[in-house]
Design a protein around this motif. Structure first.
Motif, PDB file in Angstrom:
ATOM      1  N   ASP A  31       6.885   0.973   2.048  1.00 30.90           N
ATOM      2  CA  ASP A  31       6.555   1.201   0.645  1.00 30.90           C
ATOM      3  C   ASP A  31       7.505   2.235   0.043  1.00 30.90           C
ATOM      4  O   ASP A  31       7.101   3.247  -0.534  1.00 30.90           O
ATOM      5  CB  ASP A  31       5.102   1.667   0.494  1.00 30.90           C
ATOM      6  CG  ASP A  31       4.110   0.600   0.918  1.00 30.90           C
ATOM      7  OD1 ASP A  31       4.497  -0.579   1.000  1.00 30.90           O
ATOM      8  OD2 ASP A  31       2.943   0.962   1.187  1.00 30.90           O
TER       9      ASP A  31
ATOM     10  N   LEU B 138       0.535  -1.689  -6.142  1.00 28.02           N
ATOM     11  CA  LEU B 138       0.204  -1.600  -4.720  1.00 28.02           C
ATOM     12  C   LEU B 138      -1.279  -1.277  -4.544  1.00 28.02           C
ATOM     13  O   LEU B 138      -1.926  -1.789  -3.618  1.00 28.02           O
ATOM     14  CB  LEU B 138       1.075  -0.548  -4.038  1.00 28.02           C
ATOM     15  CG  LEU B 138       1.180  -0.673  -2.514  1.00 28.02           C
ATOM     16  CD1 LEU B 138       1.731  -2.031  -2.103  1.00 28.02           C
ATOM     17  CD2 LEU B 138       2.045   0.442  -1.942  1.00 28.02           C
TER      18      LEU B 138
ATOM     19  N   GLY C 172       3.160   0.900   5.015  1.00 29.15           N
ATOM     20  CA  GLY C 172       3.724  -0.403   4.696  1.00 29.15           C
ATOM     21  C   GLY C 172       4.375  -1.023   5.921  1.00 29.15           C
ATOM     22  O   GLY C 172       5.276  -0.424   6.519  1.00 29.15           O
TER      23      GLY C 172
END
Length: 341
Positions: A99, A317, A64
């Motif tokens: 994330d 996600l 991320g």
């Protein structure tokens, strides 16, 4: 803390490609901020890193590289931020990603989040803004404050409707350049025009003929953001003598720089993670993000969010990764809180 990660490099259709996890909360030291992440965006670097390996990982990997959140604690060397500050950033490729419910990030590569944007809108902007800014003003050396001079020069952006292209088109237009951007679908062509492109070419058709038909012999600058292998011969043909070319790492084979010899053209790579990877000029990224935030708040720069998913969990996600992998995404997709398993 809650997090989303993987231990195997799997297709995004596999439910184990990204999984909900519970991990220890990290502790900030030195220049680190501990950020409570509110929203994250997905970029091609995410999908490439998740799906690009073959080995089984001993520990879950958290990726991320776009986030907005609130500083909750700071390391002992931090001077730029305080707990409670709302921030946005892309982070470092070497460290655990965004994330996760809490993330450590070096204060020097962090910006104050735009005050007039929602979390989702702000999370869409860091990586693409940094990449576009560095490519245009650091690698292509386009003057920042000389619109009169820039108005005499032309920039071609290959893939103007992607995340980076959407910002680069706006920044180049703001800097005063004549902007030509490529896009293939009617909706993406409309998108790049709305973001400042003066001319639109279709990158699924030969570009030099379209450039000539639009009235241009060649161009002063080229920014390549997709399929460099396929476009390299065209780029070498379209760049003017003494022109400047920059590209992000969208190639699978070496490029033939001999094609530029007689034109004496300059080629440069742009990799947004280079500064944090090698530990140099870190503060420039925080400065760029602060400047971009001011432009976003002023309406000079438009956020590029086009799709929002919520809550923050592995299922959403995975959906965001699938959208990016589809190749049909215009603008950016963001997954926003609350965190949920």
């Amino acid at each position: 803390m809650k997090a989303i990660g993987f231990t195997q490099h799997l297709p995004i259709s596999d439910p184990h490609s990204l999984e909900d996890l519970t991990l220890p909360q990290p502790v900030p030291t030195g220049h680190d901020l501990l950020v409570n992440v509110h929203a994250v965006s997905v970029n091609p670097v995410d999908t490439g890193t998740r799906g690009g390996g073959r080995r089984q990982l001993a520990q879950p990997k958290i990726i991320g590289w776009d986030a907005v959140g609130t500083v909750t604690a700071v390391g002992d060397a931090v001077t730029l931020f305080h707990p409670g500050d709302r921030v946005y950033y892309a982070g470092s490729y070497k460290r655990s990603g965004s994330d996760a419910e809490y993330q450590l990030v070096d204060e020097r590569i962090v910006g104050h989040a735009p005050t007039k944007l929602t979390d989702a809108q702000a999370a869409a902007m860091p990586l693409t803004s940094l990449t576009a800014w560095e490519a245009l003003f650091e690698k292509l050396h386009i003057p920042l404050n000389n619109k009169a001079a820039n108005a005499r020069h032309t920039l071609l952006i290959i893939n103007g409707s992607g995340g980076v292209g959407s910002v680069a088109t706006q920044l180049a237009h703001w800097a005063g350049l004549q902007v030509i951007a490529t896009a293939s679908r009617p909706e993406s062509q409309q998108w790049v025009r709305a973001h400042g492109a003066d001319q639109v070419l279709n990158h699924r058709q030969p570009l030099p003929a379209q450039l000539h038909a639009a009235g241009y012999k060649d161009v002063d600058y080229i920014l390549n953001l997709s399929h460099l292998d396929e476009h390299w011969s065209e780029i070498a043909e379209m760049i003017r003598p003494d022109g400047w070319i920059a590209a992000i790492t969208e190639n699978r084979q070496g490029i033939d720089l001999q094609r530029l010899t007689k034109k004496r053209a300059t080629f440069a790579w742009e990799w947004m993670f280079s500064k944090s990877w090698y530990g140099y000029d870190l503060a420039s990224q925080g400065e760029i993000l602060d400047r971009a935030a001011a432009m976003l708040d002023a309406g000079t720069l438009q956020n590029t969010l086009t799709k929002t998913l919520s809550p923050l969990n592995a299922a959403n996600l995975r959906q965001a990764h699938a959208l990016v992998e589809s190749g049909h995404m215009t603008g950016k997709v963001v997954v926003t809180g609350p965190w949920a398993n």
